[in-house]
Structures are given as C-alpha cells and as structure tokens.
Design a protein around this motif. Sequence first.
Motif, PDB file in Angstrom:
ATOM      1  N   GLY A   1       0.957  -1.228   0.175  1.00  0.00           N
ATOM      2  CA  GLY A   1      -0.071   0.132  -0.061  1.00  0.00           C
ATOM      3  C   GLY A   1       0.797   1.242   0.034  1.00  0.00           C
ATOM      4  N   ARG A   2       0.155   2.315   0.258  1.00  0.00           N
ATOM      5  CA  ARG A   2       1.019   3.645   0.263  1.00  0.00           C
ATOM      6  C   ARG A   2       1.249   4.035   1.558  1.00  0.00           C
ATOM      7  NH1 ARG A   2      -3.360   6.385  -3.740  1.00  0.00           N
ATOM      8  NH2 ARG A   2      -3.902   4.346  -4.496  1.00  0.00           N
ATOM      9  N   VAL A   3       2.210   4.879   1.676  1.00  0.00           N
ATOM     10  CA  VAL A   3       2.657   5.504   3.058  1.00  0.00           C
ATOM     11  C   VAL A   3       1.661   6.595   3.461  1.00  0.00           C
ATOM     12  CG1 VAL A   3       4.587   6.466   4.375  1.00  0.00           C
ATOM     13  CG2 VAL A   3       5.044   4.632   2.521  1.00  0.00           C
ATOM     14  N   ARG A   4       1.183   6.663   4.684  1.00  0.00           N
ATOM     15  CA  ARG A   4       0.398   7.682   5.223  1.00  0.00           C
ATOM     16  C   ARG A   4       0.964   8.292   6.437  1.00  0.00           C
ATOM     17  NH1 ARG A   4      -1.828   8.528   0.659  1.00  0.00           N
ATOM     18  NH2 ARG A   4      -3.312   7.008  -0.048  1.00  0.00           N
ATOM     19  N   ASN A   5       0.817   9.545   6.591  1.00  0.00           N
ATOM     20  CA  ASN A   5       1.478  10.283   7.883  1.00  0.00           C
ATOM     21  C   ASN A   5       0.272  10.231   8.844  1.00  0.00           C
ATOM     22  OD1 ASN A   5       2.259  11.940   9.638  1.00  0.00           O
ATOM     23  ND2 ASN A   5       3.399  13.185   8.302  1.00  0.00           N
TER      24      ASN A   5
ATOM     25  N   ASP B   1     -11.560   5.797  15.835  1.00  0.00           N
ATOM     26  CA  ASP B   1     -10.435   6.072  14.706  1.00  0.00           C
ATOM     27  C   ASP B   1      -9.244   7.028  15.459  1.00  0.00           C
ATOM     28  OD1 ASP B   1     -11.565   4.455  12.987  1.00  0.00           O
ATOM     29  OD2 ASP B   1     -12.609   6.175  11.912  1.00  0.00           O
ATOM     30  N   PHE B   2      -9.829   8.117  16.305  1.00  0.00           N
ATOM     31  CA  PHE B   2      -8.842   8.854  16.719  1.00  0.00           C
ATOM     32  C   PHE B   2      -7.964   8.235  17.738  1.00  0.00           C
ATOM     33  CE2 PHE B   2      -7.806  11.691  20.382  1.00  0.00           C
ATOM     34  CZ  PHE B   2      -7.262  12.702  19.788  1.00  0.00           C
ATOM     35  N   ILE B   3      -8.517   7.414  18.626  1.00  0.00           N
ATOM     36  CA  ILE B   3      -7.471   6.700  19.524  1.00  0.00           C
ATOM     37  C   ILE B   3      -6.609   5.682  18.597  1.00  0.00           C
ATOM     38  CG2 ILE B   3      -7.616   4.768  21.324  1.00  0.00           C
ATOM     39  CD1 ILE B   3      -8.325   7.655  22.504  1.00  0.00           C
ATOM     40  N   SER B   4      -7.198   5.098  17.599  1.00  0.00           N
ATOM     41  CA  SER B   4      -6.199   4.171  16.872  1.00  0.00           C
ATOM     42  C   SER B   4      -5.320   4.952  16.237  1.00  0.00           C
ATOM     43  CB  SER B   4      -7.176   3.230  15.961  1.00  0.00           C
ATOM     44  OG  SER B   4      -7.733   4.081  14.985  1.00  0.00           O
ATOM     45  N   ILE B   5      -5.675   5.982  15.651  1.00  0.00           N
ATOM     46  CA  ILE B   5      -4.513   6.767  14.657  1.00  0.00           C
ATOM     47  C   ILE B   5      -3.591   7.331  15.639  1.00  0.00           C
ATOM     48  CG2 ILE B   5      -4.339   8.897  13.639  1.00  0.00           C
ATOM     49  CD1 ILE B   5      -7.086   8.405  12.054  1.00  0.00           C
ATOM     50  N   LEU B   6      -3.994   7.608  16.935  1.00  0.00           N
ATOM     51  CA  LEU B   6      -3.123   8.350  17.857  1.00  0.00           C
ATOM     52  C   LEU B   6      -1.907   7.278  18.221  1.00  0.00           C
ATOM     53  CD1 LEU B   6      -2.618  10.930  19.457  1.00  0.00           C
ATOM     54  CD2 LEU B   6      -4.159   9.826  21.412  1.00  0.00           C
ATOM     55  N   PHE B   7      -2.114   6.032  18.187  1.00  0.00           N
ATOM     56  CA  PHE B   7      -1.248   4.991  18.644  1.00  0.00           C
ATOM     57  C   PHE B   7      -0.704   4.647  17.280  1.00  0.00           C
ATOM     58  CE2 PHE B   7      -3.852   5.192  22.467  1.00  0.00           C
ATOM     59  CZ  PHE B   7      -2.770   5.361  23.423  1.00  0.00           C
ATOM     60  N   LYS B   8      -0.857   4.760  16.312  1.00  0.00           N
ATOM     61  CA  LYS B   8      -0.137   4.183  14.997  1.00  0.00           C
ATOM     62  C   LYS B   8       1.250   4.973  15.037  1.00  0.00           C
ATOM     63  CE  LYS B   8      -4.027   3.203  12.104  1.00  0.00           C
ATOM     64  NZ  LYS B   8      -4.830   3.365  11.009  1.00  0.00           N
ATOM     65  N   PRO B   9       2.219   4.375  14.324  1.00  0.00           N
ATOM     66  CA  PRO B   9       3.427   4.760  13.966  1.00  0.00           C
ATOM     67  C   PRO B   9       3.477   6.190  13.142  1.00  0.00           C
ATOM     68  CG  PRO B   9       3.424   2.828  12.616  1.00  0.00           C
ATOM     69  CD  PRO B   9       2.340   2.874  13.650  1.00  0.00           C
ATOM     70  N   VAL B  10       4.519   7.089  13.083  1.00  0.00           N
ATOM     71  CA  VAL B  10       4.346   8.367  12.268  1.00  0.00           C
ATOM     72  C   VAL B  10       4.080   8.005  10.819  1.00  0.00           C
ATOM     73  CG1 VAL B  10       5.709  10.333  11.557  1.00  0.00           C
ATOM     74  CG2 VAL B  10       5.540   9.396  13.774  1.00  0.00           C
ATOM     75  N   HIS B  11       4.699   6.946  10.059  1.00  0.00           N
ATOM     76  CA  HIS B  11       4.599   6.611   8.946  1.00  0.00           C
ATOM     77  C   HIS B  11       3.853   5.185   8.849  1.00  0.00           C
ATOM     78  CE1 HIS B  11       6.618  10.156   7.330  1.00  0.00           C
ATOM     79  NE2 HIS B  11       7.499  10.020   8.142  1.00  0.00           N
ATOM     80  N   TYR B  12       2.762   5.162   8.502  1.00  0.00           N
ATOM     81  CA  TYR B  12       2.220   3.740   8.180  1.00  0.00           C
ATOM     82  C   TYR B  12       1.668   3.575   7.013  1.00  0.00           C
ATOM     83  CZ  TYR B  12      -2.613   6.042   8.793  1.00  0.00           C
ATOM     84  OH  TYR B  12      -3.582   6.991   8.697  1.00  0.00           O
ATOM     85  N   TYR B  13       1.407   2.163   6.786  1.00  0.00           N
ATOM     86  CA  TYR B  13       0.932   1.823   5.360  1.00  0.00           C
ATOM     87  C   TYR B  13      -0.330   1.528   5.393  1.00  0.00           C
ATOM     88  CZ  TYR B  13       5.969   1.429   4.358  1.00  0.00           C
ATOM     89  OH  TYR B  13       7.138   1.703   4.077  1.00  0.00           O
ATOM     90  N   VAL B  14      -1.167   1.855   4.575  1.00  0.00           N
ATOM     91  CA  VAL B  14      -2.661   1.406   4.313  1.00  0.00           C
ATOM     92  C   VAL B  14      -2.719   0.572   2.917  1.00  0.00           C
ATOM     93  CG1 VAL B  14      -4.869   2.458   3.987  1.00  0.00           C
ATOM     94  CG2 VAL B  14      -3.213   3.809   5.323  1.00  0.00           C
TER      95      VAL B  14
END
Length: 161
Positions: free
Chosen positions: A100-104, A148-161
């Motif tokens: 997938g693509r890298v997301r910030n 989604d706010f909580i899950s995005i908060l705990f993701k790494p800075v650059h994650y793949y979708v």
Amino acid sequence: MEENNFIPSDNTSANVGAQTAAPVQTAITQTATQQAITPAQETKFCKHCGGKIPADAVLCTLCGRQVEQLNGSQAQPQIVINNTNENINTNANINGGAVGRVRNKWVALVLCIFFGIIGGHKFYEGKVGMGILYIFTLGLFGIGVFVDFISILFKPVHYYV
C-alpha cells in the motif's frame, strides 16, 4: 529345637503378630542366602546392603541393586550430524513487506479531528466505502470517530494503508 525369642509386652494381636513374624522372616532370608551361595563359589559383599553375593554377580541377589558395571558395556558411538540445510529466502519484497501507500499519522489525526464526522480521514487513507458510510451515519454516530482518533493516535508516524 529352635529357640523362640518371643517377649510378651502387650496382649494386643498386632504386637504379637509383628513379634512372631520377625524371626520367621529372618530365618527365610538366611535360608535363601545359604541356598544361593554354596561354599565352593567365590563370594563378595554387596556395597548397598552388605550381604554375601556371588563374585560374578552384577546385580545383588538380596537387594536387587546394581553392584558393578556390565562387562559388555562399551563406549557409546559418536553421532555426527551433517546439517546441509541451506535455505535461501527468495522473497522479492523490496519495501519490507508493507503493501500500500505510506500515510502520515499527523495528517490523518488532524483530518479525524476536523473532518471525522464526514469521514475525511477515511478518504485520506483510501477507504472510500468507509468514508461514504461515515458521511451517511455522521461518523458512525460519533463512536467511530472516537475509536478512529484513539487508533490513529497509537499508530507509527509513517504507516501503510
């Protein structure tokens, strides 16, 4: 005639039975020992119970424990294991397995805060179907936006979708 070493101390039947059984058992053991070893045989003493046993005995005839090593015991053969397992990983994943693509993380978090009710962060991640569902249900009635706010908060800075 045999001597009986019976000394009565109580008149209980258990005590009488124990006292009369001891001389009989000793006589049986002595008889078995005398029968097992004849005077013509060479003898040795067991290192565990101290009884006389034949000189060539490996196991004690009285207590049953091993007295000496077996004559035919040889050294164990050496086992050689030749492991020629040369597995080579032929994976062609260039980007480390991420698809997938890298997301910030921070962009997705800002979109979730300001446009979460209409699924802005879902459109950013490329999940158009979920984005449309968020539009019609107002962010899954607000619960989806919070999760989604909580899950995005705990993701790494650059994650793949």
